[in-house]
Motif scaffolding. Sequence first.
Motif, PDB file in Angstrom:
ATOM      1  N   ASP A 163     -42.782 -24.691  38.943  1.00  0.00           N
ATOM      2  CA  ASP A 163     -42.443 -26.013  39.477  1.00  0.00           C
ATOM      3  C   ASP A 163     -42.398 -26.011  41.001  1.00  0.00           C
ATOM      4  OD1 ASP A 163     -42.181 -27.164  36.908  1.00  0.00           O
ATOM      5  OD2 ASP A 163     -40.200 -26.274  36.703  1.00  0.00           O
ATOM      6  N   ALA A 164     -42.162 -24.877  41.600  1.00  0.00           N
ATOM      7  CA  ALA A 164     -42.194 -24.739  43.060  1.00  0.00           C
ATOM      8  C   ALA A 164     -42.531 -23.290  43.394  1.00  0.00           C
ATOM      9  CB  ALA A 164     -40.864 -25.142  43.685  1.00  0.00           C
ATOM     10  N   ARG A 165     -43.074 -23.118  44.597  1.00  0.00           N
ATOM     11  CA  ARG A 165     -43.523 -21.789  45.020  1.00  0.00           C
ATOM     12  C   ARG A 165     -43.157 -21.584  46.483  1.00  0.00           C
ATOM     13  NH1 ARG A 165     -48.087 -18.712  42.974  1.00  0.00           N
ATOM     14  NH2 ARG A 165     -48.757 -17.107  44.449  1.00  0.00           N
ATOM     15  N   VAL A 166     -42.479 -20.484  46.756  1.00  0.00           N
ATOM     16  CA  VAL A 166     -42.152 -20.081  48.122  1.00  0.00           C
ATOM     17  C   VAL A 166     -42.903 -18.788  48.397  1.00  0.00           C
ATOM     18  CG1 VAL A 166     -40.337 -19.403  49.723  1.00  0.00           C
ATOM     19  CG2 VAL A 166     -39.885 -21.167  48.005  1.00  0.00           C
ATOM     20  N   GLU A 167     -43.780 -18.794  49.397  1.00  0.00           N
ATOM     21  CA  GLU A 167     -44.631 -17.634  49.675  1.00  0.00           C
ATOM     22  C   GLU A 167     -44.610 -17.320  51.159  1.00  0.00           C
ATOM     23  OE1 GLU A 167     -49.098 -15.926  48.557  1.00  0.00           O
ATOM     24  OE2 GLU A 167     -48.503 -17.984  48.045  1.00  0.00           O
ATOM     25  N   GLY A 168     -44.465 -16.045  51.463  1.00  0.00           N
ATOM     26  CA  GLY A 168     -44.473 -15.605  52.854  1.00  0.00           C
ATOM     27  C   GLY A 168     -45.713 -14.811  53.166  1.00  0.00           C
ATOM     28  N   THR A 169     -45.938 -14.593  54.454  1.00  0.00           N
ATOM     29  CA  THR A 169     -47.082 -13.789  54.885  1.00  0.00           C
ATOM     30  C   THR A 169     -46.823 -12.303  54.673  1.00  0.00           C
ATOM     31  OG1 THR A 169     -46.194 -13.808  57.141  1.00  0.00           O
ATOM     32  CG2 THR A 169     -47.797 -15.518  56.564  1.00  0.00           C
ATOM     33  N   GLY A 170     -45.596 -11.949  54.468  1.00  0.00           N
ATOM     34  CA  GLY A 170     -45.204 -10.569  54.199  1.00  0.00           C
ATOM     35  C   GLY A 170     -44.008 -10.569  53.269  1.00  0.00           C
ATOM     36  N   PRO A 171     -43.297  -9.447  53.153  1.00  0.00           N
ATOM     37  CA  PRO A 171     -42.099  -9.408  52.313  1.00  0.00           C
ATOM     38  C   PRO A 171     -41.062 -10.435  52.758  1.00  0.00           C
ATOM     39  CG  PRO A 171     -42.813  -7.185  52.889  1.00  0.00           C
ATOM     40  CD  PRO A 171     -43.646  -8.116  53.703  1.00  0.00           C
ATOM     41  N   LEU A 172     -40.465 -11.119  51.807  1.00  0.00           N
ATOM     42  CA  LEU A 172     -39.461 -12.141  52.091  1.00  0.00           C
ATOM     43  C   LEU A 172     -38.110 -11.480  52.364  1.00  0.00           C
ATOM     44  CD1 LEU A 172     -40.383 -14.714  49.300  1.00  0.00           C
ATOM     45  CD2 LEU A 172     -40.935 -14.865  51.734  1.00  0.00           C
ATOM     46  N   PRO A 173     -37.244 -12.146  53.171  1.00  0.00           N
ATOM     47  CA  PRO A 173     -35.896 -11.607  53.403  1.00  0.00           C
ATOM     48  C   PRO A 173     -35.130 -11.450  52.093  1.00  0.00           C
ATOM     49  CG  PRO A 173     -36.401 -13.359  54.966  1.00  0.00           C
ATOM     50  CD  PRO A 173     -37.502 -13.361  53.957  1.00  0.00           C
ATOM     51  N   SER A 174     -34.311 -10.426  52.014  1.00  0.00           N
ATOM     52  CA  SER A 174     -33.581 -10.158  50.779  1.00  0.00           C
ATOM     53  C   SER A 174     -32.564 -11.239  50.467  1.00  0.00           C
ATOM     54  CB  SER A 174     -32.877  -8.799  50.876  1.00  0.00           C
ATOM     55  OG  SER A 174     -32.011  -8.768  52.019  1.00  0.00           O
ATOM     56  N   ALA A 175     -32.006 -11.903  51.476  1.00  0.00           N
ATOM     57  CA  ALA A 175     -31.009 -12.954  51.245  1.00  0.00           C
ATOM     58  C   ALA A 175     -31.634 -14.291  50.891  1.00  0.00           C
ATOM     59  CB  ALA A 175     -30.119 -13.107  52.482  1.00  0.00           C
ATOM     60  N   LEU A 176     -32.971 -14.419  51.000  1.00  0.00           N
ATOM     61  CA  LEU A 176     -33.608 -15.706  50.746  1.00  0.00           C
ATOM     62  C   LEU A 176     -33.493 -16.111  49.284  1.00  0.00           C
ATOM     63  CD1 LEU A 176     -35.315 -18.086  51.751  1.00  0.00           C
ATOM     64  CD2 LEU A 176     -37.353 -16.706  51.317  1.00  0.00           C
ATOM     65  N   ALA A 177     -33.589 -15.155  48.378  1.00  0.00           N
ATOM     66  CA  ALA A 177     -33.531 -15.491  46.952  1.00  0.00           C
ATOM     67  C   ALA A 177     -32.207 -16.140  46.582  1.00  0.00           C
ATOM     68  CB  ALA A 177     -33.763 -14.236  46.111  1.00  0.00           C
ATOM     69  N   ASP A 178     -31.090 -15.654  47.154  1.00  0.00           N
ATOM     70  CA  ASP A 178     -29.788 -16.248  46.845  1.00  0.00           C
ATOM     71  C   ASP A 178     -29.678 -17.660  47.413  1.00  0.00           C
ATOM     72  OD1 ASP A 178     -29.014 -13.966  45.509  1.00  0.00           O
ATOM     73  OD2 ASP A 178     -28.172 -13.039  47.324  1.00  0.00           O
ATOM     74  N   ARG A 179     -30.199 -17.881  48.601  1.00  0.00           N
ATOM     75  CA  ARG A 179     -30.139 -19.234  49.173  1.00  0.00           C
ATOM     76  C   ARG A 179     -31.001 -20.206  48.381  1.00  0.00           C
ATOM     77  NH1 ARG A 179     -31.226 -16.656  54.239  1.00  0.00           N
ATOM     78  NH2 ARG A 179     -33.225 -17.821  54.320  1.00  0.00           N
ATOM     79  N   VAL A 180     -32.183 -19.766  47.981  1.00  0.00           N
ATOM     80  CA  VAL A 180     -33.080 -20.645  47.234  1.00  0.00           C
ATOM     81  C   VAL A 180     -32.512 -20.942  45.847  1.00  0.00           C
ATOM     82  CG1 VAL A 180     -35.344 -20.741  46.126  1.00  0.00           C
ATOM     83  CG2 VAL A 180     -35.151 -19.985  48.493  1.00  0.00           C
ATOM     84  N   ARG A 181     -31.863 -19.970  45.232  1.00  0.00           N
ATOM     85  CA  ARG A 181     -31.318 -20.175  43.897  1.00  0.00           C
ATOM     86  C   ARG A 181     -30.225 -21.252  43.888  1.00  0.00           C
ATOM     87  NH1 ARG A 181     -30.657 -15.300  42.896  1.00  0.00           N
ATOM     88  NH2 ARG A 181     -32.419 -14.865  41.517  1.00  0.00           N
ATOM     89  N   ARG A 182     -29.532 -21.441  45.011  1.00  0.00           N
ATOM     90  CA  ARG A 182     -28.487 -22.459  45.095  1.00  0.00           C
ATOM     91  C   ARG A 182     -29.024 -23.835  45.468  1.00  0.00           C
ATOM     92  NH1 ARG A 182     -25.825 -18.057  47.723  1.00  0.00           N
ATOM     93  NH2 ARG A 182     -26.381 -18.949  49.754  1.00  0.00           N
ATOM     94  N   THR A 183     -30.327 -23.976  45.620  1.00  0.00           N
ATOM     95  CA  THR A 183     -30.926 -25.268  45.949  1.00  0.00           C
ATOM     96  C   THR A 183     -30.791 -26.221  44.763  1.00  0.00           C
ATOM     97  OG1 THR A 183     -32.535 -24.181  47.389  1.00  0.00           O
ATOM     98  CG2 THR A 183     -33.042 -26.430  46.693  1.00  0.00           C
ATOM     99  N   PRO A 184     -30.456 -27.504  44.997  1.00  0.00           N
ATOM    100  CA  PRO A 184     -30.330 -28.459  43.885  1.00  0.00           C
ATOM    101  C   PRO A 184     -31.630 -28.583  43.088  1.00  0.00           C
ATOM    102  CG  PRO A 184     -29.377 -29.362  45.886  1.00  0.00           C
ATOM    103  CD  PRO A 184     -30.053 -28.093  46.289  1.00  0.00           C
TER     104      PRO A 184
END
Length: 493
Positions: A163-184
Amino acid sequence: AVAVTVVGCAALPLRAAAAHRTVQVHGARQDVASARPSRRRTVAELTAVVLAVAAVETLRRRGAASSADDLVSLAPVLVGVIAALVLVRLYPLPLRRLARPAVRLRGAVGHLALARAGRTSVSAVLPLLALLTALTTATFGGSVLTGVTDTRDRAALLTTGADARVEGTGPLPSALADRVRRTPGVAGLTGVSISYEARTSNGRQTLPVAGVDPAAYAKLATRTDLGAFDAAELKQPAGEDEPLRALASPAVAERFGTEPFRARMEDGTAVMLRVSLVRDLTPAVSGDEFLVVDRAGLSAEAARPTVLLLTGDRIDGTALRRATGDAGSVLLRAQERARYVDSPLQSGAERVYTAAVAAGAGYAVLALLLSLLRAAPERAALLARLRTMGLTRSQGRRLLVLESLPQAALAAAGGALTGWAAVRLLSPGIDVTAIALATASSPPGRTGLRTDPWSLAVPTAGVLVVAVGAAAVQAWWSGRRGSVKELRAGDAG
């Protein structure tokens, strides 16, 4: 001279007396139960059947590679016309079957309604042609619109993988997954590490290799219906010398077979792989070539997620971009799907099919109403005569409703069956991808038609409701008016 005069004068009266020796109705009955189609009509119907069969077979053999032309437009109408001709021929048979057990029913309303339906004139059955053609056109147009919607949904899903895709040019920050998971709106999150430039054993060919958590990725593949598999078949083997199990596309599986092969990741590490699963599609990577492995068997650098695949019914795109920041790009499935309707060709074609559905449904209702209005004076006179014999108003309503039901039910059932058959027959020769997508990208394979239940049910129910409603309104209106005018009109006839 006298003898010649007598014979000449008496020939006509004697012939008339012989013809009227027994009491009989003037003129033969012309109802559907007794009238037989003429030879000319039979030849015309057979010619139409041959043309329709030839058009459908040509369209199926030609396939969807060529552009649309008049044959695609005429094929649904031809199928509807042929089905209508067949139903008109078969129309008296169910009435005869139902008239026999109806004699045993209590009361005369049911038997009288079936008897009158069977004695309908041949010209009154002709609206079946219009009804069947209109219902088939509406069903076919609705199926095309459904195919367009499915194609756009599928193309958007293949692009995003979820349903949505977050993609970086390299490895993503380790804390990004927790912030994204709390998105409404975010209900699930699956991290994937993708090496787009992984090289195979010969060093000249590159292909994307996705490292995943088998359990979470298997749930995502099942939910999105993109190459579902059993997570246990992708987990890292227990032995250290065993090659990693890989899920491969058919092209990659054909190239490497089941023998182990080496793949060098972008960080410089090499892993031994063996193809154990083959799937046409996978959520993380789109295209004809890909490999999916258990990231537990990769190095720490190669196993770091570069893509986050999100699932959820209503993901807040603004909040997701705010949570992601500059760490990566955000792609929403809903926004990707909205891009496919920007082209004037796609939006115009969709409006044409929508108008065809509305026109077909309206034409079916109009044909039914005109056929009921044509018989309205005769039905009003019949109710007036029957009321003088003791028929109540409720019985009159039931009589008109039951009399109009056979033709409406036959048209509704025949229209649904014909629409389903038209979609199944013409689906191999029609591709809705050009109508659905504004760009050259499309889902793998050709997108054909499928039967839409709503396109079958709504016009069918509409015909039945209009038929019953018109008959009930006519009976109610006739009950409010006096019977003198109808009786005089009937006596004069």
